[in-house]
Design a protein around this motif. Sequence first.
Motif, PDB file in Angstrom:
ATOM      1  N   ASP A   7       0.787  -1.273   0.094  1.00 16.28           N
ATOM      2  CA  ASP A   7      -0.150  -0.130   0.052  1.00 16.28           C
ATOM      3  C   ASP A   7       1.014   1.497  -0.076  1.00 16.28           C
ATOM      4  OD1 ASP A   7      -2.151  -1.768   0.013  1.00 16.28           O
ATOM      5  OD2 ASP A   7      -2.738  -1.369   1.791  1.00 16.28           O
ATOM      6  N   ALA A   8       1.939   1.274   0.630  1.00 12.90           N
ATOM      7  CA  ALA A   8       2.905   2.553   0.622  1.00 12.90           C
ATOM      8  C   ALA A   8       3.611   2.658  -0.553  1.00 12.90           C
ATOM      9  CB  ALA A   8       4.082   2.307   1.663  1.00 12.90           C
ATOM     10  N   LEU A   9       3.870   1.504  -1.356  1.00 13.03           N
ATOM     11  CA  LEU A   9       4.208   1.728  -2.600  1.00 13.03           C
ATOM     12  C   LEU A   9       3.256   2.220  -3.546  1.00 13.03           C
ATOM     13  CD1 LEU A   9       6.596   0.903  -4.619  1.00 13.03           C
ATOM     14  CD2 LEU A   9       5.453  -1.276  -5.048  1.00 13.03           C
ATOM     15  N   ILE A  10       1.919   1.807  -3.550  1.00 17.68           N
ATOM     16  CA  ILE A  10       0.760   2.264  -4.338  1.00 17.68           C
ATOM     17  C   ILE A  10       0.682   3.778  -3.911  1.00 17.68           C
ATOM     18  CG2 ILE A  10      -1.680   2.146  -4.718  1.00 17.68           C
ATOM     19  CD1 ILE A  10      -1.370  -0.823  -4.049  1.00 17.68           C
ATOM     20  N   ASP A  11       0.664   4.244  -2.864  1.00 13.67           N
ATOM     21  CA  ASP A  11       0.626   5.557  -2.407  1.00 13.67           C
ATOM     22  C   ASP A  11       1.703   6.335  -3.041  1.00 13.67           C
ATOM     23  OD1 ASP A  11      -1.733   5.129  -0.928  1.00 13.67           O
ATOM     24  OD2 ASP A  11      -0.796   5.002   0.790  1.00 13.67           O
ATOM     25  N   GLY A  12       2.788   5.916  -2.955  1.00 12.97           N
ATOM     26  CA  GLY A  12       3.862   6.583  -3.616  1.00 12.97           C
ATOM     27  C   GLY A  12       3.688   7.170  -5.076  1.00 12.97           C
ATOM     28  N   ARG A  52       0.737  11.591  -8.877  1.00 13.41           N
ATOM     29  CA  ARG A  52      -0.401  12.099  -9.750  1.00 13.41           C
ATOM     30  C   ARG A  52      -1.475  13.259  -8.947  1.00 13.41           C
ATOM     31  NH1 ARG A  52      -2.249  13.765 -14.151  1.00 13.41           N
ATOM     32  NH2 ARG A  52      -4.092  12.859 -14.887  1.00 13.41           N
ATOM     33  N   GLY A  53      -1.466  13.392  -7.773  1.00  9.44           N
ATOM     34  CA  GLY A  53      -2.046  14.295  -6.809  1.00  9.44           C
ATOM     35  C   GLY A  53      -3.195  13.713  -6.330  1.00  9.44           C
ATOM     36  N   TYR A  54      -3.232  12.347  -6.198  1.00  6.42           N
ATOM     37  CA  TYR A  54      -4.590  11.818  -5.565  1.00  6.42           C
ATOM     38  C   TYR A  54      -4.561  11.831  -4.083  1.00  6.42           C
ATOM     39  CZ  TYR A  54      -5.497   9.080  -9.637  1.00  6.42           C
ATOM     40  OH  TYR A  54      -5.817   8.483 -10.971  1.00  6.42           O
ATOM     41  N   PRO A  55      -5.627  12.201  -3.368  1.00  4.83           N
ATOM     42  CA  PRO A  55      -5.824  12.392  -2.007  1.00  4.83           C
ATOM     43  C   PRO A  55      -5.643  11.108  -1.491  1.00  4.83           C
ATOM     44  CG  PRO A  55      -7.951  12.489  -3.033  1.00  4.83           C
ATOM     45  CD  PRO A  55      -7.010  12.547  -4.222  1.00  4.83           C
ATOM     46  N   LEU A  56      -4.713  10.745  -0.384  1.00  7.01           N
ATOM     47  CA  LEU A  56      -4.278   9.448   0.172  1.00  7.01           C
ATOM     48  C   LEU A  56      -4.954   9.415   1.610  1.00  7.01           C
ATOM     49  CD1 LEU A  56      -0.986   9.069  -1.566  1.00  7.01           C
ATOM     50  CD2 LEU A  56      -3.092   8.038  -2.398  1.00  7.01           C
ATOM     51  N   PRO A  57      -4.896   8.250   2.093  1.00  7.47           N
ATOM     52  CA  PRO A  57      -5.237   6.901   1.492  1.00  7.47           C
ATOM     53  C   PRO A  57      -6.773   7.230   0.550  1.00  7.47           C
ATOM     54  CG  PRO A  57      -5.935   6.865   3.551  1.00  7.47           C
ATOM     55  CD  PRO A  57      -5.299   8.190   3.451  1.00  7.47           C
TER      56      PRO A  57
END
Length: 177
Positions: free
Chosen positions: A75-80, A85-90
Amino acid sequence: MSPSAMAYISPIDLAERPGAKELAEVATPEHKRIVDTALMDATLRGGDRSSWPAEDQADADAAMARIQDAVAEADALIDGFLAKRGYPLPLAPVPRLVTGWSRSIARYLLHKSRISMESNDPIVRDYRDALRLLQLTADGKFSLGADDTVATGGASTDVRFSYPEPVFGRKQLNRFR
């Protein structure tokens, strides 16, 4: 992964695919007997484990901790990638595509010490596909789906047109009448 952090894939999703048997085989601590498949399934699903000895339950808990660590790393890799791209995370809600990526990456991380032919290994293929699609998403060339507000510009998109002042206005054109 801390209990308060939201994972992109749940233990129940992992119990469905790849399944308790595979997860027990790859997540059981080394030098321990592989956790019983039924116990691993009960652990993943939060079911009743009272019929197993405490030592077996502890081994299942250790396997579950390894699974949660792999999911947290995935999940950390995906968030990176998505942060680029500027997605609000999570992400919330989690698109099914992201759940699949988390499954593929976590599964690869749990299997990384296994020896196989990388060219025809479905676990490696799924991992590489997930990374490729994450990179395309980060580059803006792939969308997370119909509800993707970043790719579509979202509700805050404001389109404006600009044009130069006209050479001939009404006053100038009225003189020719």
